[in-house]
Design a protein around this motif. Sequence first.
Motif, PDB file in Angstrom:
ATOM      1  N   ILE A  80      -6.704   6.840   6.536  1.00 41.66           N
ATOM      2  CA  ILE A  80      -7.348   5.625   6.039  1.00 41.66           C
ATOM      3  C   ILE A  80      -6.235   4.659   5.647  1.00 41.66           C
ATOM      4  O   ILE A  80      -5.329   5.020   4.894  1.00 41.66           O
ATOM      5  N   THR A 136      -7.025  14.684   5.019  1.00 43.69           N
ATOM      6  CA  THR A 136      -7.162  13.244   5.216  1.00 43.69           C
ATOM      7  C   THR A 136      -6.025  12.562   4.469  1.00 43.69           C
ATOM      8  O   THR A 136      -5.656  12.964   3.376  1.00 43.69           O
ATOM      9  N   GLU A 144      -1.337   3.336   1.802  1.00 39.86           N
ATOM     10  CA  GLU A 144      -1.385   1.979   1.265  1.00 39.86           C
ATOM     11  C   GLU A 144      -0.280   1.188   1.947  1.00 39.86           C
ATOM     12  O   GLU A 144       0.865   1.643   2.031  1.00 39.86           O
ATOM     13  N   LEU A 172      -9.179   2.858  10.075  1.00 37.06           N
ATOM     14  CA  LEU A 172      -8.991   4.298  10.127  1.00 37.06           C
ATOM     15  C   LEU A 172      -8.356   4.618  11.473  1.00 37.06           C
ATOM     16  O   LEU A 172      -8.777   4.093  12.500  1.00 37.06           O
ATOM     17  N   ARG A 179      -6.650  -3.269  -2.483  1.00 35.07           N
ATOM     18  CA  ARG A 179      -7.405  -2.037  -2.243  1.00 35.07           C
ATOM     19  C   ARG A 179      -8.432  -2.181  -1.109  1.00 35.07           C
ATOM     20  O   ARG A 179      -9.288  -1.328  -0.933  1.00 35.07           O
ATOM     21  N   ASP A 233      -5.548  13.836   0.585  1.00 31.67           N
ATOM     22  CA  ASP A 233      -6.710  14.118  -0.251  1.00 31.67           C
ATOM     23  C   ASP A 233      -6.609  15.551  -0.779  1.00 31.67           C
ATOM     24  O   ASP A 233      -5.686  16.289  -0.442  1.00 31.67           O
ATOM     25  N   HIS A 244      -2.370  -2.457  -0.092  1.00 31.15           N
ATOM     26  CA  HIS A 244      -1.882  -1.873  -1.348  1.00 31.15           C
ATOM     27  C   HIS A 244      -2.273  -2.657  -2.593  1.00 31.15           C
ATOM     28  O   HIS A 244      -2.517  -2.064  -3.632  1.00 31.15           O
ATOM     29  N   VAL A 277     -10.039  -1.707   2.311  1.00 26.57           N
ATOM     30  CA  VAL A 277      -9.920  -0.732   3.388  1.00 26.57           C
ATOM     31  C   VAL A 277      -9.823  -1.500   4.697  1.00 26.57           C
ATOM     32  O   VAL A 277     -10.705  -2.289   5.033  1.00 26.57           O
ATOM     33  N   LEU A 330      -4.388   8.923   2.967  1.00 28.56           N
ATOM     34  CA  LEU A 330      -4.572   7.535   2.549  1.00 28.56           C
ATOM     35  C   LEU A 330      -3.203   6.887   2.573  1.00 28.56           C
ATOM     36  O   LEU A 330      -2.272   7.377   1.925  1.00 28.56           O
ATOM     37  N   GLN A 376      -5.195   1.180   3.799  1.00 27.24           N
ATOM     38  CA  GLN A 376      -5.696   0.324   2.729  1.00 27.24           C
ATOM     39  C   GLN A 376      -4.612  -0.673   2.322  1.00 27.24           C
ATOM     40  O   GLN A 376      -3.441  -0.305   2.190  1.00 27.24           O
TER      41      GLN A 376
END
Length: 129
Positions: free
Chosen positions: A31, A94, A98, A43, A38, A89, A35, A40, A96, A33
């Motif tokens: 994902i 997964t 930023e 993907l 925030r 995560d 920074h 999104v 994430l 995002q």
Amino acid sequence: MTQSSAAGARPDTDAILERVRFNADGLMPAIIQQHDTREVLMLGYMDAEALRRTLTEGRVTFWSRSRQEYWRKGDTSGHAQYVRQAALDCDGDTLLVEVEQIGAACHTGDRSCFDADALSPVVGEAPTL
């Protein structure tokens, strides 16, 4: 979220890769995002090498499932993603990332891949305690 490495320091990518749970195709969703807001943006999918490149080069690299090749956001469009932070995560399956997004994140030219097709779900109400 904690920063994976100090500015200029290299993360221990081997230790990170040992914690990652890739799917049966050797991929994990990432994902992306913005920074500071925030938001999104998109993907994509990464294999171990794409994750290694992302963590050590400061630019997001993906594995293209359709073209079966690596691609780095912005190499042809100029709409680059510069890594600011990254986190797995709780299950390690997964990622994430930023980023500082330069230009559009979506291949359609939209800022986000989630801009064009907003749905109208029923909004749930949390119970008051």
